[in-house]
Design a protein around this motif. Structure first.
Motif, PDB file in Angstrom:
ATOM      1  N   UNK A  13       0.991  -1.262  -0.100  1.00 37.65           N
ATOM      2  CA  UNK A  13      -0.036   0.079  -0.215  1.00 37.65           C
ATOM      3  C   UNK A  13       0.873   1.301   0.083  1.00 37.65           C
ATOM      4  N   UNK A  14       2.006   1.138   0.658  1.00 39.23           N
ATOM      5  CA  UNK A  14       2.744   2.363   0.665  1.00 39.23           C
ATOM      6  C   UNK A  14       3.477   2.546  -0.636  1.00 39.23           C
ATOM      7  N   UNK A  15       3.970   1.509  -1.367  1.00 39.35           N
ATOM      8  CA  UNK A  15       4.365   1.612  -2.579  1.00 39.35           C
ATOM      9  C   UNK A  15       3.376   2.442  -3.646  1.00 39.35           C
ATOM     10  N   UNK A  16       2.122   1.837  -3.396  1.00 40.86           N
ATOM     11  CA  UNK A  16       0.980   2.505  -4.289  1.00 40.86           C
ATOM     12  C   UNK A  16       0.689   3.681  -3.846  1.00 40.86           C
ATOM     13  N   UNK A  17       0.880   4.326  -2.950  1.00 39.52           N
ATOM     14  CA  UNK A  17       0.626   5.649  -2.057  1.00 39.52           C
ATOM     15  C   UNK A  17       1.794   6.648  -3.115  1.00 39.52           C
ATOM     16  N   UNK A  18       3.108   6.027  -2.813  1.00 38.15           N
ATOM     17  CA  UNK A  18       4.227   6.796  -3.232  1.00 38.15           C
ATOM     18  C   UNK A  18       4.120   6.860  -5.012  1.00 38.15           C
ATOM     19  N   UNK A  19       3.552   5.775  -5.734  1.00 36.89           N
ATOM     20  CA  UNK A  19       3.438   5.606  -6.981  1.00 36.89           C
ATOM     21  C   UNK A  19       2.542   6.881  -7.473  1.00 36.89           C
ATOM     22  N   UNK A  20       1.517   7.068  -6.768  1.00 36.70           N
ATOM     23  CA  UNK A  20       0.587   7.911  -6.887  1.00 36.70           C
ATOM     24  C   UNK A  20       1.189   9.549  -7.071  1.00 36.70           C
ATOM     25  N   UNK A  21       2.000   9.579  -6.073  1.00 35.49           N
ATOM     26  CA  UNK A  21       3.083  11.121  -6.266  1.00 35.49           C
ATOM     27  C   UNK A  21       3.860  11.098  -7.189  1.00 35.49           C
ATOM     28  N   UNK A  22       4.687   9.787  -7.381  1.00 31.37           N
ATOM     29  CA  UNK A  22       5.616   9.755  -8.417  1.00 31.37           C
ATOM     30  C   UNK A  22       5.626   8.723  -9.419  1.00 31.37           C
ATOM     31  N   UNK A  23       4.587   8.820 -10.253  1.00 27.10           N
ATOM     32  CA  UNK A  23       4.394   7.592 -10.854  1.00 27.10           C
ATOM     33  C   UNK A  23       5.437   7.216 -12.095  1.00 27.10           C
TER      34      UNK A  23
END
Length: 242
Positions: A145-155
């Motif tokens: 989930x943390x990875x997906x949160x950061x991917x939203x910020x920095x795709x």
């Protein structure tokens, strides 16, 4: 071409996740460095593996219960009985100052698997942009989930899903989430699992690989990145296969 990443720096011979271990990893020719980040009480991003300071320093308690100034009093190399001098817990900023102009890829593991450290993704992303290392970083975590949160910020960054379980159809799982890399513990990499992951074009970056026989096996199987405590050994074996 297979890459050699130093796990928590050159942690096989030097105190893990310290500036000394990072400098030694670079000195011995590592292609990349893997490190772990957590947040202090005053929300400084620090490099340490455990949620507590008990194992790696001469202090006790949660990282999140200390300010960074307080953490600086503890010796992160005390288990070496004075042989390595005093080494404090470094900040991510200190590390980035070291590598910003070097040809080193950094695998930043977000230690959000036990304590989520809400907001750590934004803070890490801010530093990545400040030091302009967008093309020289991999973000990984056991907390997907943390990875997906950061991917939203920095795709556009490269991401890796950490796992120490026998995840079925790991390649499909990573592919369906739009994640480029899978970071399994190395002893899970049977030929069948490797083939399934590669079928989806997913990069395999495996940890913690310290035995010569395991390194040879992974080189022969075409693993992308070997993450180990002894970058000197891994580097020599990779050269042998070139």
């Amino acid at each position: 071409m297979i890459k050699n990443f130093a796990h928590r720096g050159f942690s096989g011979k030097y105190p893990e996740n310290t500036m000394l271990a990072f400098k030694k990893a670079i000195e011995f020719g590592a292609d990349g460095i893997e490190l772990d980040v957590q947040l202090t009480k005053d929300e400084e991003i620090v490099i340490i593996h455990d949620e507590t300071i008990d194992r790696t320093t001469n202090g006790k308690g949660l990282v999140s219960d200390y300010t960074y100034e307080e953490l600086c009093k503890f010796d992160a190399s005390f288990i070496y009985h004075g042989q390595m001098g005093f080494n404090k817990i470094p900040t991510l900023r200190e590390y980035l100052e070291l590598v910003k102009d070097k040809n080193i890829v950094t695998n930043i593991e977000l230690k959000t698997g036990i304590l989520e450290y809400i907001g750590i993704e934004e803070k890490v992303w801010e530093l990545i942009q400040e030091y302009k290392i967008e093309k020289k970083v991999i973000i990984s975590s056991f907390n997907h989930y943390s990875i997906l949160r950061m991917k939203e910020l920095a795709p556009d960054l490269k991401y890796g899903l950490l796992s120490e379980s026998w995840l079925i159809n790991a390649g499909k799982y990573a592919h369906d989430l739009g994640i480029q890399c899978y970071h399994p513990i190395h002893y899970n990499l049977t030929p069948e699992i490797i083939n399934e992951i590669k079928k989806y074009g997913i990069e395999i970056n495996t940890y913690t690989v310290n035995k010569e026989s395991d390194i040879r096996y992974l080189i022969e199987k075409g693993i992308d990145i070997i993450i180990g405590n002894f970058p000197d050994l891994t580097g020599e074996l990779i050269k042998e296969y070139k």
